[in-house]
Design an enzyme around this catalytic site. Sequence first.
Site, PDB file in Angstrom:
ATOM      1  NE  ARG A  15     112.494 -74.091 -37.379  1.00  0.00           N
ATOM      2  CZ  ARG A  15     113.530 -74.021 -38.214  1.00  0.00           C
ATOM      3  NH1 ARG A  15     113.541 -74.723 -39.328  1.00  0.00           N
ATOM      4  NH2 ARG A  15     114.567 -73.275 -37.907  1.00  0.00           N
ATOM      5  N   GLY A  78     115.556 -64.645 -24.671  1.00  0.00           N
ATOM      6  CA  GLY A  78     116.523 -64.161 -25.653  1.00  0.00           C
ATOM      7  C   GLY A  78     117.946 -64.514 -25.268  1.00  0.00           C
ATOM      8  CB  THR A  79     121.001 -64.780 -27.377  1.00  0.00           C
ATOM      9  OG1 THR A  79     120.731 -63.533 -28.037  1.00  0.00           O
ATOM     10  CG2 THR A  79     120.580 -65.918 -28.287  1.00  0.00           C
ATOM     11  N   GLY A 136     120.930 -63.184 -38.081  1.00  0.00           N
ATOM     12  CA  GLY A 136     121.284 -61.790 -37.866  1.00  0.00           C
ATOM     13  C   GLY A 136     122.323 -61.374 -38.903  1.00  0.00           C
TER      14      GLY A 136
HETATM   15  C1  UD1 Z   1     120.872 -65.821 -32.864  1.00  0.00           C
HETATM   16  C2  UD1 Z   1     121.414 -64.416 -33.127  1.00  0.00           C
HETATM   17  C3  UD1 Z   1     121.559 -64.206 -34.629  1.00  0.00           C
HETATM   18  C4  UD1 Z   1     122.438 -65.286 -35.234  1.00  0.00           C
HETATM   19  C5  UD1 Z   1     121.916 -66.649 -34.869  1.00  0.00           C
HETATM   20  C6  UD1 Z   1     122.865 -67.716 -35.323  1.00  0.00           C
HETATM   21  C7  UD1 Z   1     120.531 -63.103 -31.307  1.00  0.00           C
HETATM   22  C8  UD1 Z   1     119.530 -62.084 -30.910  1.00  0.00           C
HETATM   23  N1  UD1 Z   1     120.492 -63.467 -32.578  1.00  0.00           N
HETATM   24  O1  UD1 Z   1     119.616 -65.915 -33.481  1.00  0.00           O
HETATM   25  O2  UD1 Z   1     122.125 -62.946 -34.893  1.00  0.00           O
HETATM   26  O3  UD1 Z   1     122.505 -65.135 -36.638  1.00  0.00           O
HETATM   27  O4  UD1 Z   1     121.756 -66.760 -33.455  1.00  0.00           O
HETATM   28  O5  UD1 Z   1     122.274 -68.963 -35.134  1.00  0.00           O
HETATM   29  O6  UD1 Z   1     121.333 -63.516 -30.517  1.00  0.00           O
HETATM   30  N2  UD1 Z   1     119.015 -69.597 -26.411  1.00  0.00           N
HETATM   31  C9  UD1 Z   1     118.896 -69.711 -25.051  1.00  0.00           C
HETATM   32  N3  UD1 Z   1     117.998 -68.915 -24.402  1.00  0.00           N
HETATM   33  C10 UD1 Z   1     117.261 -67.999 -25.060  1.00  0.00           C
HETATM   34  C11 UD1 Z   1     117.392 -67.897 -26.453  1.00  0.00           C
HETATM   35  C12 UD1 Z   1     118.284 -68.709 -27.106  1.00  0.00           C
HETATM   36  O7  UD1 Z   1     119.568 -70.521 -24.432  1.00  0.00           O
HETATM   37  O8  UD1 Z   1     116.487 -67.309 -24.391  1.00  0.00           O
HETATM   38  C13 UD1 Z   1     119.966 -70.474 -27.121  1.00  0.00           C
HETATM   39  C14 UD1 Z   1     119.278 -71.434 -28.055  1.00  0.00           C
HETATM   40  O9  UD1 Z   1     119.012 -72.661 -27.400  1.00  0.00           O
HETATM   41  C15 UD1 Z   1     120.315 -71.607 -29.152  1.00  0.00           C
HETATM   42  C16 UD1 Z   1     121.028 -70.264 -29.168  1.00  0.00           C
HETATM   43  O10 UD1 Z   1     120.778 -69.655 -27.924  1.00  0.00           O
HETATM   44  O11 UD1 Z   1     121.264 -72.579 -28.812  1.00  0.00           O
HETATM   45  C17 UD1 Z   1     120.551 -69.376 -30.313  1.00  0.00           C
HETATM   46  O12 UD1 Z   1     119.177 -69.188 -30.212  1.00  0.00           O
HETATM   47  P1  UD1 Z   1     118.280 -69.122 -31.504  1.00  0.00           P
HETATM   48  O13 UD1 Z   1     116.888 -68.772 -31.087  1.00  0.00           O
HETATM   49  O14 UD1 Z   1     118.504 -70.291 -32.337  1.00  0.00           O
HETATM   50  O15 UD1 Z   1     118.960 -67.917 -32.285  1.00  0.00           O
HETATM   51  P2  UD1 Z   1     118.343 -66.543 -32.690  1.00  0.00           P
HETATM   52  O16 UD1 Z   1     118.040 -65.738 -31.493  1.00  0.00           O
HETATM   53  O17 UD1 Z   1     117.267 -66.756 -33.664  1.00  0.00           O
END
Ligand code: UD1
Length: 453
Positions: A15, A78-79, A136
């Site tokens: 985005r 995923g995180t 979340g």
């Molecule tokens: C995540 C949380 C959610 C929380 C939110 C806060 C999970 C499953 N969910 O949401 O509960 O409210 O953060 O912002 O964890 N990232 C990686 N690799 C990945 C995925 C993400 O490095 O495979 C990093 C992203 O660059 C970012 C952070 O992790 O800095 C969070 O990722 P994002 O997709 O924004 O968060 P959600 O998974 O939607």
Amino acid sequence: MALQIVILAAGQGKRMRSGLPKVLHPLAGRPLLAHVLDTARALKARRIVVVHGHGAEAVRAAFPDAGIAWALQPEQLGTGHAVQQAMPHLEAGGDVLVLYGDVPLVREATLRRLLEAAREGLAVLTVELDDPAGYGRVLRDQAGRVARIVEHKDASPSERAVREVNAGFYALSAPRLAGWLKRITNRNAQKEYYLTDIVALAVAEDVPVIGVRAEDEWEVAGVNSKRELAALERRYQKQAAERLLDEGVTLADPARIDVRGALQCGRDVSIDVNCVFEGRVTLGDGARVGANCVLRDVTVGAGTEVFAFSHLDSSVIGARCRIGPYARLRPGADLADEVHIGNFVEIKASRLGAASKANHLAYIGDAELGARVNVGAGTITCNYDGAEKHRTVIEDDCFIGSDATLVAPVRIARGSYIGAGSTISKDTPPGQLTVARAKQVSVPGWKPPKKKG
Ligand code: UD1
Ligand code: CA
């Protein structure tokens, strides 16, 4: 207990609609990730691991000697999967703190509270939001203990009504993290490995989960779009302005100043509207900066006044100087006390002695000026011969007439006067008037030309 920090920074940031990896977008002139790294370093972690993926090379190149370990997550699954990639870089013992590379304003004090809570079990940073959509949700049991985190996409309508959300930062023991990560699956609406699942795993093992609330929602605000980036920038600048006001600096309008680095001010400093400060800038006691100035890596002495529309870069300015309006100091300008630099004067890699003046329309480059030199309007140091740069030396008490060109290398000896319009290519003797220009002639009986026919 040894602390290790994992920073998640692999996401693309679709985005943002940009070719630049998200964590490299600047906030207050520095990449988002640099702000998070500053905070991480303040916690004195034994190790910092950055999980990166999108634009991996560019991200690494932006932090060449950062003393951090890089874990590659080529695909963003995923995180939870992201933290798994960091595990081979972590020591087995101690505590682990998980941060996001795109959440730049989190405060050290808040993270210390989170680490403190992690002594009891799994600590999760939460925040209450008016609009929790997308986040979340933190679900607590009757006793108020955190029971589970459910992602927005997986949540039921009643769960979506919960306004306490997961900020995404956790602190816990490394062995527990390692154990729980092995058990995370991707059976959910997004087919992602959710790090949030460690909460339910902790509860199942009777490990207490402590929800630590952030006081300020800005601290946990992430950047997903240029709108959010702009909002965080304003927030950052508001705080920077308030800090300056608290230190006693006068700001004509706290909403119209941008500090992109470290600005240090003495007593009774005053700053007019629309000034930008970059890198390390120091303003001495009583210094005043006029409207619309840009100062980057500059030291300004006490009582010096910088007038409107001046651009000062990598320069040192003494006390009680007058600079501008419309002055340009390029890298290496070194001005002693009581120097005056006026409008449309450019100074580069030059030293000017005390009380020297160049008040209008001049270029002084690669030069050494003594004290009390007066540089007339239109004077140019011709420092470049097309191949190499040469130095101009002007000793104390010289007077350089208007529109002189000083062809370097050249030395204007102490007390020299240079006639207006002279082109000086040879050294001058001290205390004499030197004139180097064609003699003025007037032609008697001359008639102006007339049109033919
Ligand atoms: C995540 C949380 C959610 C929380 C939110 C806060 C999970 C499953 N969910 O949401 O509960 O409210 O953060 O912002 O964890 N990232 C990686 N690799 C990945 C995925 C993400 O490095 O495979 C990093 C992203 O660059 C970012 C952070 O992790 O800095 C969070 O990722 P994002 O997709 O924004 O968060 P959600 O998974 O939607
Ligand atoms: Ca996601």
